[in-house]
Design an enzyme around this catalytic site. Structure first.
Site, PDB file in Angstrom:
ATOM      1  N   TRP A  31      10.590 -19.059  15.198  1.00  0.00           N
ATOM      2  CA  TRP A  31       9.252 -19.546  15.520  1.00  0.00           C
ATOM      3  C   TRP A  31       8.296 -19.160  14.390  1.00  0.00           C
ATOM      4  O   TRP A  31       8.344 -18.039  13.879  1.00  0.00           O
ATOM      5  CB  TRP A  31       8.745 -18.904  16.817  1.00  0.00           C
ATOM      6  CG  TRP A  31       8.698 -19.782  18.022  1.00  0.00           C
ATOM      7  CD1 TRP A  31       9.742 -20.068  18.858  1.00  0.00           C
ATOM      8  CD2 TRP A  31       7.569 -20.484  18.544  1.00  0.00           C
ATOM      9  NE1 TRP A  31       9.318 -20.898  19.873  1.00  0.00           N
ATOM     10  CE2 TRP A  31       7.994 -21.179  19.702  1.00  0.00           C
ATOM     11  CE3 TRP A  31       6.236 -20.599  18.139  1.00  0.00           C
ATOM     12  CZ2 TRP A  31       7.141 -21.964  20.461  1.00  0.00           C
ATOM     13  CZ3 TRP A  31       5.384 -21.374  18.907  1.00  0.00           C
ATOM     14  CH2 TRP A  31       5.837 -22.049  20.047  1.00  0.00           C
ATOM     15  N   GLU A  67      12.730 -13.059  22.461  1.00  0.00           N
ATOM     16  CA  GLU A  67      14.155 -12.714  22.315  1.00  0.00           C
ATOM     17  C   GLU A  67      14.375 -11.476  21.433  1.00  0.00           C
ATOM     18  O   GLU A  67      15.496 -10.962  21.336  1.00  0.00           O
ATOM     19  CB  GLU A  67      14.917 -13.900  21.716  1.00  0.00           C
ATOM     20  CG  GLU A  67      15.200 -15.027  22.702  1.00  0.00           C
ATOM     21  CD  GLU A  67      13.963 -15.825  23.070  1.00  0.00           C
ATOM     22  OE1 GLU A  67      13.179 -16.167  22.158  1.00  0.00           O
ATOM     23  OE2 GLU A  67      13.761 -16.074  24.282  1.00  0.00           O
ATOM     24  N   VAL A 127       5.902 -13.721  14.796  1.00  0.00           N
ATOM     25  CA  VAL A 127       4.478 -14.076  14.717  1.00  0.00           C
ATOM     26  C   VAL A 127       4.093 -14.815  16.003  1.00  0.00           C
ATOM     27  O   VAL A 127       4.639 -15.894  16.295  1.00  0.00           O
ATOM     28  CB  VAL A 127       4.202 -14.970  13.493  1.00  0.00           C
ATOM     29  CG1 VAL A 127       2.749 -15.478  13.514  1.00  0.00           C
ATOM     30  CG2 VAL A 127       4.459 -14.216  12.196  1.00  0.00           C
ATOM     31  N   LEU A 128       3.181 -14.221  16.743  1.00  0.00           N
ATOM     32  CA  LEU A 128       2.639 -14.858  17.944  1.00  0.00           C
ATOM     33  C   LEU A 128       1.237 -15.356  17.607  1.00  0.00           C
ATOM     34  O   LEU A 128       0.420 -14.597  17.081  1.00  0.00           O
ATOM     35  CB  LEU A 128       2.557 -13.860  19.101  1.00  0.00           C
ATOM     36  CG  LEU A 128       3.871 -13.476  19.776  1.00  0.00           C
ATOM     37  CD1 LEU A 128       3.681 -12.264  20.662  1.00  0.00           C
ATOM     38  CD2 LEU A 128       4.427 -14.631  20.581  1.00  0.00           C
ATOM     39  N   HIS A 135       0.068 -17.888  27.858  1.00  0.00           N
ATOM     40  CA  HIS A 135       1.441 -17.613  27.398  1.00  0.00           C
ATOM     41  C   HIS A 135       1.451 -16.502  26.343  1.00  0.00           C
ATOM     42  O   HIS A 135       2.267 -15.584  26.369  1.00  0.00           O
ATOM     43  CB  HIS A 135       2.020 -18.908  26.832  1.00  0.00           C
ATOM     44  CG  HIS A 135       3.509 -18.906  26.739  1.00  0.00           C
ATOM     45  ND1 HIS A 135       4.185 -19.296  25.612  1.00  0.00           N
ATOM     46  CD2 HIS A 135       4.453 -18.534  27.626  1.00  0.00           C
ATOM     47  CE1 HIS A 135       5.480 -19.172  25.817  1.00  0.00           C
ATOM     48  NE2 HIS A 135       5.666 -18.710  27.034  1.00  0.00           N
ATOM     49  N   PHE A 160       7.835  -2.153  15.211  1.00  0.00           N
ATOM     50  CA  PHE A 160       7.157  -3.306  15.814  1.00  0.00           C
ATOM     51  C   PHE A 160       6.547  -4.149  14.695  1.00  0.00           C
ATOM     52  O   PHE A 160       5.474  -3.829  14.182  1.00  0.00           O
ATOM     53  CB  PHE A 160       6.074  -2.816  16.782  1.00  0.00           C
ATOM     54  CG  PHE A 160       5.305  -3.927  17.467  1.00  0.00           C
ATOM     55  CD1 PHE A 160       3.980  -4.189  17.140  1.00  0.00           C
ATOM     56  CD2 PHE A 160       5.910  -4.709  18.436  1.00  0.00           C
ATOM     57  CE1 PHE A 160       3.272  -5.208  17.765  1.00  0.00           C
ATOM     58  CE2 PHE A 160       5.202  -5.727  19.068  1.00  0.00           C
ATOM     59  CZ  PHE A 160       3.876  -5.978  18.725  1.00  0.00           C
ATOM     60  N   ARG A 174      -2.023 -11.831   7.040  1.00  0.00           N
ATOM     61  CA  ARG A 174      -1.219 -10.615   7.290  1.00  0.00           C
ATOM     62  C   ARG A 174       0.211 -10.773   6.815  1.00  0.00           C
ATOM     63  O   ARG A 174       1.022  -9.866   6.931  1.00  0.00           O
ATOM     64  CB  ARG A 174      -1.325 -10.240   8.767  1.00  0.00           C
ATOM     65  CG  ARG A 174      -2.691  -9.644   9.114  1.00  0.00           C
ATOM     66  CD  ARG A 174      -3.086  -9.826  10.579  1.00  0.00           C
ATOM     67  NE  ARG A 174      -4.435  -9.269  10.813  1.00  0.00           N
ATOM     68  CZ  ARG A 174      -5.559  -9.891  10.466  1.00  0.00           C
ATOM     69  NH1 ARG A 174      -5.521 -11.094   9.867  1.00  0.00           N
ATOM     70  NH2 ARG A 174      -6.739  -9.330  10.673  1.00  0.00           N
TER      71      ARG A 174
HETATM   72  N1  LIG Z   1       4.468 -19.399  21.190  1.00  0.00           N
HETATM   73  C1  LIG Z   1       5.313 -18.555  20.472  1.00  0.00           C
HETATM   74  C2  LIG Z   1       6.589 -18.241  20.922  1.00  0.00           C
HETATM   75  N2  LIG Z   1       7.053 -18.769  22.077  1.00  0.00           N
HETATM   76  C3  LIG Z   1       8.482 -18.788  22.427  1.00  0.00           C
HETATM   77  C4  LIG Z   1       8.950 -17.471  23.092  1.00  0.00           C
HETATM   78  O1  LIG Z   1       8.917 -16.380  22.161  1.00  0.00           O
HETATM   79  C5  LIG Z   1      10.401 -17.622  23.575  1.00  0.00           C
HETATM   80  O2  LIG Z   1      11.236 -17.948  22.472  1.00  0.00           O
HETATM   81  C6  LIG Z   1      10.529 -18.689  24.645  1.00  0.00           C
HETATM   82  O3  LIG Z   1       9.602 -18.419  25.676  1.00  0.00           O
HETATM   83  C7  LIG Z   1      11.955 -18.725  25.233  1.00  0.00           C
HETATM   84  O4  LIG Z   1      12.284 -17.478  25.800  1.00  0.00           O
HETATM   85  N3  LIG Z   1       7.382 -17.412  20.206  1.00  0.00           N
HETATM   86  C8  LIG Z   1       6.935 -16.859  19.020  1.00  0.00           C
HETATM   87  O5  LIG Z   1       7.677 -16.113  18.355  1.00  0.00           O
HETATM   88  N4  LIG Z   1       5.680 -17.153  18.570  1.00  0.00           N
HETATM   89  C9  LIG Z   1       4.844 -17.981  19.272  1.00  0.00           C
HETATM   90  O6  LIG Z   1       3.691 -18.219  18.826  1.00  0.00           O
HETATM   91  C1  LIG Z   2       2.134 -17.606  21.733  1.00  0.00           C
HETATM   92  C2  LIG Z   2       2.385 -18.841  22.494  1.00  0.00           C
HETATM   93  O1  LIG Z   2       3.241 -18.906  23.345  1.00  0.00           O
HETATM   94  C3  LIG Z   2       1.457 -19.992  22.256  1.00  0.00           C
HETATM   95  O2  LIG Z   2       1.605 -20.379  20.912  1.00  0.00           O
HETATM   96  C4  LIG Z   2       1.797 -21.180  23.171  1.00  0.00           C
HETATM   97  O3  LIG Z   2       0.706 -22.072  23.071  1.00  0.00           O
HETATM   98  P1  LIG Z   2       0.032 -22.625  24.432  1.00  0.00           P
HETATM   99  O4  LIG Z   2      -0.614 -21.429  25.104  1.00  0.00           O
HETATM  100  O5  LIG Z   2      -1.017 -23.638  23.980  1.00  0.00           O
HETATM  101  O6  LIG Z   2       1.124 -23.249  25.279  1.00  0.00           O
END
Ligand SMILES: Nc1c(NC[C@H](O)[C@H](O)[C@H](O)CO)[nH]c(=O)[nH]c1=O
Ligand SMILES: CC(=O)[C@@H](O)COP(=O)(O)O
Length: 203
Positions: A31, A67, A127-128, A135, A160, A174
């Site tokens: 991701w 994961e 990276v989130l 979510h 982390f 970053r």
């Molecule tokens: N939105 C992001 C995700 N979402 C996916 C979850 O991490 C996971 O793979 C899924 O829910 C299946 O279990 N992951 C990231 O690494 N970064 C994001 O921004």
């Molecule tokens: C970190 C996430 O899961 C996010 O990118 C998902 O985006 P959304 O909240 O618009 O479904």
């Protein structure tokens, strides 16, 4: 104190860090890979700067940040079990050598070029980036606690390395790939040095 008049970030360790004997695991997400990939490279470069041999750096990837803890725990446990099996095989070889006189030390030779034994530290990189729902918050909370648990439960320091950002630009900055003149600071380097320092932590 405050504002721009102090160094935000980690101070170098007061002692020399020699990573030449260390075995390090990096687990990273696919991701947001355009931002994750520079972070991974920054961590690898930092590990090499502190003497970790490239053959002792294991890199594995998973779909997303959620994961990361499970994958890190599984791979760390496997390395610990393989190490236990290796010791048992060596003892068995030595016993068979003493009884038969023939050297059956096939287990003594390291398989492949990497160091045998368990990982000395792990780095989880992802990276989130906040979207339009909750979510982000749920994953960030679960992943941060999950990665902490892996380190505490396995006894292997687990860094982390997950950026939790509100915008793409925050994340890019970053990872040292900001869009403007100031490209920012690649936090991957900090995670590599933290992994070496914590792996070497001794009384
Ligand atoms: N939105 C992001 C995700 N979402 C996916 C979850 O991490 C996971 O793979 C899924 O829910 C299946 O279990 N992951 C990231 O690494 N970064 C994001 O921004
Ligand atoms: C970190 C996430 O899961 C996010 O990118 C998902 O985006 P959304 O909240 O618009 O479904």
């Amino acid at each position: 104190m405050g504002g721009d008049d102090f160094h935000k970030g980690v101070k170098e360790a007061p002692h020399k860090l020699d990573g030449s004997s260390l075995k390090i695991l990096i687990v990273h997400t696919r991701w947001n890979h355009e931002i994750v990939d520079p972070l991974v490279q920054g961590a690898i470069s930092s590990l090499q700067k502190y003497g970790v041999q490239t053959s002792n750096i294991t890199v594995r990837d998973v779909p997303g940040a959620y994961e990361l803890p499970g994958a890190a725990q599984k791979l760390i446990r496997q390395s610990q079990q393989q190490s236990t099996n290796l010791v048992a095989n060596i003892v068995e070889d030595l016993l068979s050598t003493t009884t038969t006189g023939s050297s059956a030390g096939q287990h003594l030779s390291s398989k492949g070029s990497g160091k045998q034994g368990p990982f000395d530290a792990a780095i989880c990189i992802g990276v989130l980036i906040k979207g339009s729902t909750m979510h982000f918050e749920y994953i960030a909370d679960a992943v941060s606690h999950g990665i902490m648990r892996v380190g505490l439960d396995t006894g292997v320091p687990t860094v982390f390395g997950v950026l939790t950002c509100l915008t793409d630009e925050q994340a890019m900055q970053r990872a040292g790939i900001g869009r403007g003149e100031d490209k920012g600071h690649n936090h991957g380097g900090d995670w590599g040095s933290a992994a070496v320092e914590m792996a070497l932590l001794r009384i």
